[in-house]
Write an enzyme that holds these catalytic residues in place. Structure first.
Site, PDB file in Angstrom:
ATOM      1  N   GLU A 180       0.828  -1.893  -2.745  1.00 35.42           N
ATOM      2  CA  GLU A 180       1.554  -3.260  -3.361  1.00 35.42           C
ATOM      3  C   GLU A 180       0.799  -4.393  -4.269  1.00 35.42           C
ATOM      4  OE1 GLU A 180       1.685  -6.211  -1.261  1.00 35.42           O
ATOM      5  OE2 GLU A 180       1.973  -5.498   0.896  1.00 35.42           O
TER       6      GLU A 180
ATOM      7  N   ARG B 168       1.265  -5.048   9.569  1.00 31.43           N
ATOM      8  CA  ARG B 168       1.878  -4.150   8.791  1.00 31.43           C
ATOM      9  C   ARG B 168       2.417  -4.532   7.592  1.00 31.43           C
ATOM     10  NH1 ARG B 168       2.622  -0.831  13.007  1.00 31.43           N
ATOM     11  NH2 ARG B 168       4.129   0.307  12.063  1.00 31.43           N
TER      12      ARG B 168
ATOM     13  N   ASP C  89      -8.147   8.930  -2.193  1.00 34.76           N
ATOM     14  CA  ASP C  89      -7.699   7.775  -2.565  1.00 34.76           C
ATOM     15  C   ASP C  89      -6.323   7.888  -2.251  1.00 34.76           C
ATOM     16  OD1 ASP C  89      -6.943   5.426  -4.752  1.00 34.76           O
ATOM     17  OD2 ASP C  89      -7.729   6.782  -6.167  1.00 34.76           O
TER      18      ASP C  89
END
Length: 270
Positions: free
Chosen positions: A40, A65, A124
């Site tokens: 994100e 988190r 990755d």
């Protein structure tokens, strides 16, 4: 990374502390990371600083988190693997964009990991929709993975005539080019700054929050559009309107485990 921090990170992933740094452990941690820690870029659109510092990354990913993008996720995952006894090398990459053009230097961070029992692997957890498991570093054949068919290929000479870099391909398409020279996390500060500030960066132009689901599919909230993709590729989508901020916050909370006080918005309103 101290022992208590390692244990807290492993709890975040839902994993027990391993006895040895084996391939099976690396595979398990890799997949658990993709499921538990979202890819994100919300910090960019919430006015939060992107800090490539192990302590602050622990505070964000483990304490709060949250997730992050490649520098944060692979940087911190590499520190965890190192603390567990794996031999970890940070590598710089450049992502292929439109018409096969390569991105800026230090465009991406990936990990070369040596296990105690099975050689070296490309790990990755910070590229979004990528391989679910590490890729065999020395294998130049197609490597089957739940995320697609992957291949690590020798790259041709660059503009300066240098050779030795590697191209990582997914389903026959080049994703990024990797240098093989070892790097430090601090080397990526400029790349992180560019991606979090430049109007040319894809991360400043759009919002994304995405993770692998427990069944091997993927769930992505791109701005106000929620996409749930099943392992067979079928997809359900829903668009949330401007008056549905509480519903958007609920998606972040219930589907990604992210508690936000407000809905992040791209500067231009997109």
């Amino acid at each position: 990374m101290e022992s208590a921090e390692v244990d807290a990170y492993l709890r975040r992933l839902g994993a027990a502390r391993p006895a040895r740094p084996t391939l099976d452990v690396l595979r398990e941690l890799h997949l658990r990371h993709l499921r538990a820690v979202p890819f994100e870029n919300l910090s960019i659109h919430l006015g939060e600083e992107i800090a490539l510092d192990e302590r602050r990354l622990l505070d964000k990913v483990v304490g709060a988190r949250r997730g992050g993008f490649c520098y944060e996720l692979n940087g911190l995952f590499g520190a965890l693997l190192d603390a567990l006894g794996f031999e970890v090398t940070l590598l710089a990459g450049r992502v292929y964009g439109e018409e096969g053009r390569l991105g800026v230097p230090y465009d991406h961070l990936a990990l070369r990991v040596r296990t105690a029992d099975a050689g070296e692997w490309l790990a990755d957890v910070g590229f979004g929709a990528h391989s679910h498991f590490p890729l065999a570093w020395e294998d130049r054949r197609e490597q089957a993975d739940p995320g697609g068919s992957f291949r690590i290929a020798e790259a041709g000479p660059d503009a300066a005539g240098q050779v030795g870099d590697l191209d990582v391909l997914k389903d026959g398409e080049r994703e990024y080019r990797l240098e093989t020279r070892p790097r430090l996390l601090a080397d990526f500060v400029t790349g992180a700054w560019w991606h979090s500030t430049s109007p040319e960066s894809p991360f400043t132009r759009k919002l994304v929050c995405s993770r692998v689901t427990e069944d091997g599919g993927r769930i992505t909230l791109g701005g106000r559009r929620l996409k749930v993709t099943a392992p067979d590729g079928t997809r359900d989508e829903r668009e949330y309107g401007e008056g549905e901020d509480e519903a958007v916050l609920a998606v972040y909370r219930e589907r990604f485990g992210i508690e936000l006080e407000r809905v992040p918005r791209v500067a231009d309103g997109a």
